[in-house]
Motif scaffolding. Structure first.
Motif, PDB file in Angstrom:
ATOM      1  N   VAL A 194      44.931  42.009  40.067  1.00 18.80           N
ATOM      2  CA  VAL A 194      45.636  40.739  40.068  1.00 18.80           C
ATOM      3  C   VAL A 194      47.003  40.986  39.452  1.00 18.80           C
ATOM      4  O   VAL A 194      47.114  41.658  38.423  1.00 18.80           O
ATOM      5  CB  VAL A 194      44.864  39.675  39.246  1.00 18.80           C
ATOM      6  CG1 VAL A 194      45.627  38.378  39.178  1.00 18.80           C
ATOM      7  CG2 VAL A 194      43.483  39.448  39.815  1.00 18.80           C
ATOM      8  N   SER A 195      48.035  40.457  40.082  1.00 20.89           N
ATOM      9  CA  SER A 195      49.375  40.644  39.530  1.00 20.89           C
ATOM     10  C   SER A 195      49.491  39.884  38.214  1.00 20.89           C
ATOM     11  O   SER A 195      48.808  38.883  37.994  1.00 20.89           O
ATOM     12  CB  SER A 195      50.429  40.162  40.523  1.00 20.89           C
ATOM     13  OG  SER A 195      50.382  38.758  40.629  1.00 20.89           O
ATOM     14  N   PRO A 196      50.375  40.338  37.318  1.00 21.91           N
ATOM     15  CA  PRO A 196      50.540  39.641  36.035  1.00 21.91           C
ATOM     16  C   PRO A 196      50.958  38.188  36.202  1.00 21.91           C
ATOM     17  O   PRO A 196      50.502  37.317  35.467  1.00 21.91           O
ATOM     18  CB  PRO A 196      51.627  40.447  35.321  1.00 21.91           C
ATOM     19  CG  PRO A 196      51.575  41.783  35.941  1.00 21.91           C
ATOM     20  CD  PRO A 196      51.146  41.572  37.366  1.00 21.91           C
ATOM     21  N   SER A 197      51.823  37.901  37.183  1.00 26.37           N
ATOM     22  CA  SER A 197      52.256  36.518  37.370  1.00 26.37           C
ATOM     23  C   SER A 197      51.111  35.637  37.855  1.00 26.37           C
ATOM     24  O   SER A 197      50.955  34.500  37.421  1.00 26.37           O
ATOM     25  CB  SER A 197      53.432  36.462  38.355  1.00 26.37           C
ATOM     26  OG  SER A 197      53.061  37.042  39.583  1.00 26.37           O
ATOM     27  N   GLU A 198      50.272  36.173  38.750  1.00 26.07           N
ATOM     28  CA  GLU A 198      49.119  35.402  39.222  1.00 26.07           C
ATOM     29  C   GLU A 198      48.122  35.185  38.092  1.00 26.07           C
ATOM     30  O   GLU A 198      47.564  34.094  37.941  1.00 26.07           O
ATOM     31  CB  GLU A 198      48.446  36.128  40.387  1.00 26.07           C
ATOM     32  CG  GLU A 198      47.247  35.390  40.949  1.00 26.07           C
ATOM     33  CD  GLU A 198      46.572  36.142  42.073  1.00 26.07           C
ATOM     34  OE1 GLU A 198      45.554  35.640  42.570  1.00 26.07           O
ATOM     35  OE2 GLU A 198      47.044  37.231  42.454  1.00 26.07           O
ATOM     36  N   ASP A 199      47.906  36.205  37.271  1.00 31.16           N
ATOM     37  CA  ASP A 199      46.993  36.087  36.143  1.00 31.16           C
ATOM     38  C   ASP A 199      47.482  35.030  35.155  1.00 31.16           C
ATOM     39  O   ASP A 199      46.717  34.192  34.685  1.00 31.16           O
ATOM     40  CB  ASP A 199      46.837  37.439  35.455  1.00 31.16           C
ATOM     41  CG  ASP A 199      45.798  37.413  34.361  1.00 31.16           C
ATOM     42  OD1 ASP A 199      44.663  36.985  34.639  1.00 31.16           O
ATOM     43  OD2 ASP A 199      46.131  37.810  33.230  1.00 31.16           O
ATOM     44  N   TYR A 200      48.785  35.049  34.839  1.00 27.20           N
ATOM     45  CA  TYR A 200      49.349  34.060  33.921  1.00 27.20           C
ATOM     46  C   TYR A 200      49.229  32.657  34.493  1.00 27.20           C
ATOM     47  O   TYR A 200      48.831  31.725  33.796  1.00 27.20           O
ATOM     48  CB  TYR A 200      50.822  34.383  33.633  1.00 27.20           C
ATOM     49  CG  TYR A 200      51.494  33.338  32.782  1.00 27.20           C
ATOM     50  CD1 TYR A 200      51.291  33.312  31.416  1.00 27.20           C
ATOM     51  CD2 TYR A 200      52.315  32.370  33.350  1.00 27.20           C
ATOM     52  CE1 TYR A 200      51.891  32.350  30.626  1.00 27.20           C
ATOM     53  CE2 TYR A 200      52.909  31.398  32.568  1.00 27.20           C
ATOM     54  CZ  TYR A 200      52.703  31.400  31.205  1.00 27.20           C
ATOM     55  OH  TYR A 200      53.283  30.437  30.433  1.00 27.20           O
ATOM     56  N   PHE A 201      49.555  32.495  35.775  1.00 24.18           N
ATOM     57  CA  PHE A 201      49.506  31.171  36.388  1.00 24.18           C
ATOM     58  C   PHE A 201      48.081  30.629  36.394  1.00 24.18           C
ATOM     59  O   PHE A 201      47.845  29.484  36.020  1.00 24.18           O
ATOM     60  CB  PHE A 201      50.068  31.232  37.807  1.00 24.18           C
ATOM     61  CG  PHE A 201      50.065  29.900  38.506  1.00 24.18           C
ATOM     62  CD1 PHE A 201      50.958  28.913  38.134  1.00 24.18           C
ATOM     63  CD2 PHE A 201      49.160  29.634  39.512  1.00 24.18           C
ATOM     64  CE1 PHE A 201      50.958  27.683  38.769  1.00 24.18           C
ATOM     65  CE2 PHE A 201      49.150  28.406  40.147  1.00 24.18           C
ATOM     66  CZ  PHE A 201      50.046  27.428  39.771  1.00 24.18           C
ATOM     67  N   LYS A 202      47.128  31.444  36.803  1.00 25.95           N
ATOM     68  CA  LYS A 202      45.751  30.965  36.917  1.00 25.95           C
ATOM     69  C   LYS A 202      45.100  30.746  35.556  1.00 25.95           C
ATOM     70  O   LYS A 202      44.442  29.733  35.332  1.00 25.95           O
ATOM     71  CB  LYS A 202      44.915  31.939  37.741  1.00 25.95           C
ATOM     72  CG  LYS A 202      45.201  31.857  39.212  1.00 25.95           C
ATOM     73  CD  LYS A 202      44.265  32.760  39.983  1.00 25.95           C
ATOM     74  CE  LYS A 202      44.480  32.575  41.474  1.00 25.95           C
ATOM     75  NZ  LYS A 202      43.617  33.472  42.252  1.00 25.95           N
ATOM     76  N   ARG A 203      45.261  31.696  34.636  1.00 20.77           N
ATOM     77  CA  ARG A 203      44.549  31.586  33.359  1.00 20.77           C
ATOM     78  C   ARG A 203      45.274  30.706  32.349  1.00 20.77           C
ATOM     79  O   ARG A 203      44.650  29.882  31.687  1.00 20.77           O
ATOM     80  CB  ARG A 203      44.316  32.970  32.766  1.00 20.77           C
ATOM     81  CG  ARG A 203      43.351  33.799  33.561  1.00 20.77           C
ATOM     82  CD  ARG A 203      43.187  35.161  32.894  1.00 20.77           C
ATOM     83  NE  ARG A 203      42.338  36.009  33.680  1.00 20.77           N
ATOM     84  CZ  ARG A 203      41.035  36.142  33.468  1.00 20.77           C
ATOM     85  NH1 ARG A 203      40.454  35.458  32.524  1.00 20.77           N
ATOM     86  NH2 ARG A 203      40.325  36.950  34.216  1.00 20.77           N
ATOM     87  N   THR A 204      46.589  30.890  32.206  1.00 25.52           N
ATOM     88  CA  THR A 204      47.314  30.163  31.167  1.00 25.52           C
ATOM     89  C   THR A 204      47.761  28.789  31.644  1.00 25.52           C
ATOM     90  O   THR A 204      47.511  27.788  30.976  1.00 25.52           O
ATOM     91  CB  THR A 204      48.531  30.978  30.701  1.00 25.52           C
ATOM     92  OG1 THR A 204      48.075  32.270  30.289  1.00 25.52           O
ATOM     93  CG2 THR A 204      49.229  30.302  29.553  1.00 25.52           C
ATOM     94  N   MET A 205      48.425  28.752  32.794  1.00 28.91           N
ATOM     95  CA  MET A 205      48.955  27.467  33.262  1.00 28.91           C
ATOM     96  C   MET A 205      47.854  26.531  33.756  1.00 28.91           C
ATOM     97  O   MET A 205      47.807  25.372  33.382  1.00 28.91           O
ATOM     98  CB  MET A 205      49.990  27.684  34.369  1.00 28.91           C
ATOM     99  CG  MET A 205      51.222  28.407  33.920  1.00 28.91           C
ATOM    100  SD  MET A 205      52.116  27.573  32.605  1.00 28.91           S
ATOM    101  CE  MET A 205      52.639  26.097  33.428  1.00 28.91           C
ATOM    102  N   LEU A 206      46.980  27.013  34.610  1.00 27.81           N
ATOM    103  CA  LEU A 206      45.935  26.165  35.176  1.00 27.81           C
ATOM    104  C   LEU A 206      44.656  26.170  34.357  1.00 27.81           C
ATOM    105  O   LEU A 206      43.828  25.271  34.511  1.00 27.81           O
ATOM    106  CB  LEU A 206      45.631  26.600  36.621  1.00 27.81           C
ATOM    107  CG  LEU A 206      46.794  26.496  37.603  1.00 27.81           C
ATOM    108  CD1 LEU A 206      46.341  26.962  38.973  1.00 27.81           C
ATOM    109  CD2 LEU A 206      47.341  25.087  37.660  1.00 27.81           C
ATOM    110  N   GLY A 207      44.472  27.162  33.509  1.00 24.94           N
ATOM    111  CA  GLY A 207      43.264  27.234  32.696  1.00 24.94           C
ATOM    112  C   GLY A 207      42.020  27.563  33.499  1.00 24.94           C
ATOM    113  O   GLY A 207      40.913  27.200  33.106  1.00 24.94           O
ATOM    114  N   LEU A 208      42.187  28.246  34.629  1.00 26.55           N
ATOM    115  CA  LEU A 208      41.038  28.585  35.463  1.00 26.55           C
ATOM    116  C   LEU A 208      40.306  29.794  34.893  1.00 26.55           C
ATOM    117  O   LEU A 208      40.907  30.709  34.348  1.00 26.55           O
ATOM    118  CB  LEU A 208      41.477  28.885  36.889  1.00 26.55           C
ATOM    119  CG  LEU A 208      42.129  27.736  37.657  1.00 26.55           C
ATOM    120  CD1 LEU A 208      42.560  28.208  39.027  1.00 26.55           C
ATOM    121  CD2 LEU A 208      41.173  26.568  37.780  1.00 26.55           C
TER     122      LEU A 208
END
Length: 173
Positions: A20-34
């Motif tokens: 998983v790219s770092p930007s996708e990981d940040y968006f999914k885990r940090t921003m969306l909390g998935l």
């Protein structure tokens, strides 16, 4: 290709740990909390910090548009020039760091390796993606503001100017 041996077989590492790219990981885990087990049935609740930021952004947009084009012109001056002020501040900060000179030389000095990478389609695809993303975010606003132009306005000149300013800003950033 990286392989992982489980004792009996060699398995591709991508099968064991999906990349998983770092930007996708940040968006999914940090921003969306998935979480990895998130699905449509257990999506989770609202993230109130994002809800409040979105509400604040739309409130600012609404207040700017309530007074009409005359007040939105003042807002455009701020929203168009403020990012350049931030970029200049970041440039000054970056130039004062250790190794800045070597980084600038690496950025502007062509080498045979860099020139040979220009033959790769991936480089041009990444460049086109960056241009489309940076121009695409303001496309609706550009169309809206363009509707207030004079009938005989030179739209071709304006579009070329916007494209060049966009490219220059990308290089400056």
């Amino acid at each position: 290709r990286r392989m992982c041996n489980n004792g009996t077989d060699d398995i591709l590492l991508n099968k064991v740990y999906p990349r998983v790219s770092p930007s996708e990981d940040y968006f999914k885990r940090t921003m969306l909390g998935l979480q990895p087990d998130s699905s449509w049935s257990n999506m989770g609740g609202l993230k109130w910090d994002l809800v409040l930021c979105l509400a604040a952004a739309w409130t600012i947009v609404s207040l700017a548009l309530v007074k009409g084009v005359q007040s939105s012109g003042k807002v455009v001056y701020f929203t168009a020039l403020f990012p350049y002020l931030v970029l200049v501040i970041l440039l000054i900060r970056g130039v004062t760091l250790d190794g800045a000179y070597e980084g600038i030389i690496f950025y502007i000095y062509p080498t045979a390796d860099k020139i040979s990478k220009l033959q790769s389609i991936e480089v041009w695809a990444a460049a086109a993606t960056q241009i489309f993303y940076s121009l695409g975010t303001s496309f609706g606003g550009l169309l809206t503001m363009a509707s207030y132009n004079r009938f005989n306005n030179n739209c071709f000149r304006d579009s070329i100017l916007i494209a060049f300013i966009n490219c220059a800003t990308s290089i400056f950033a």
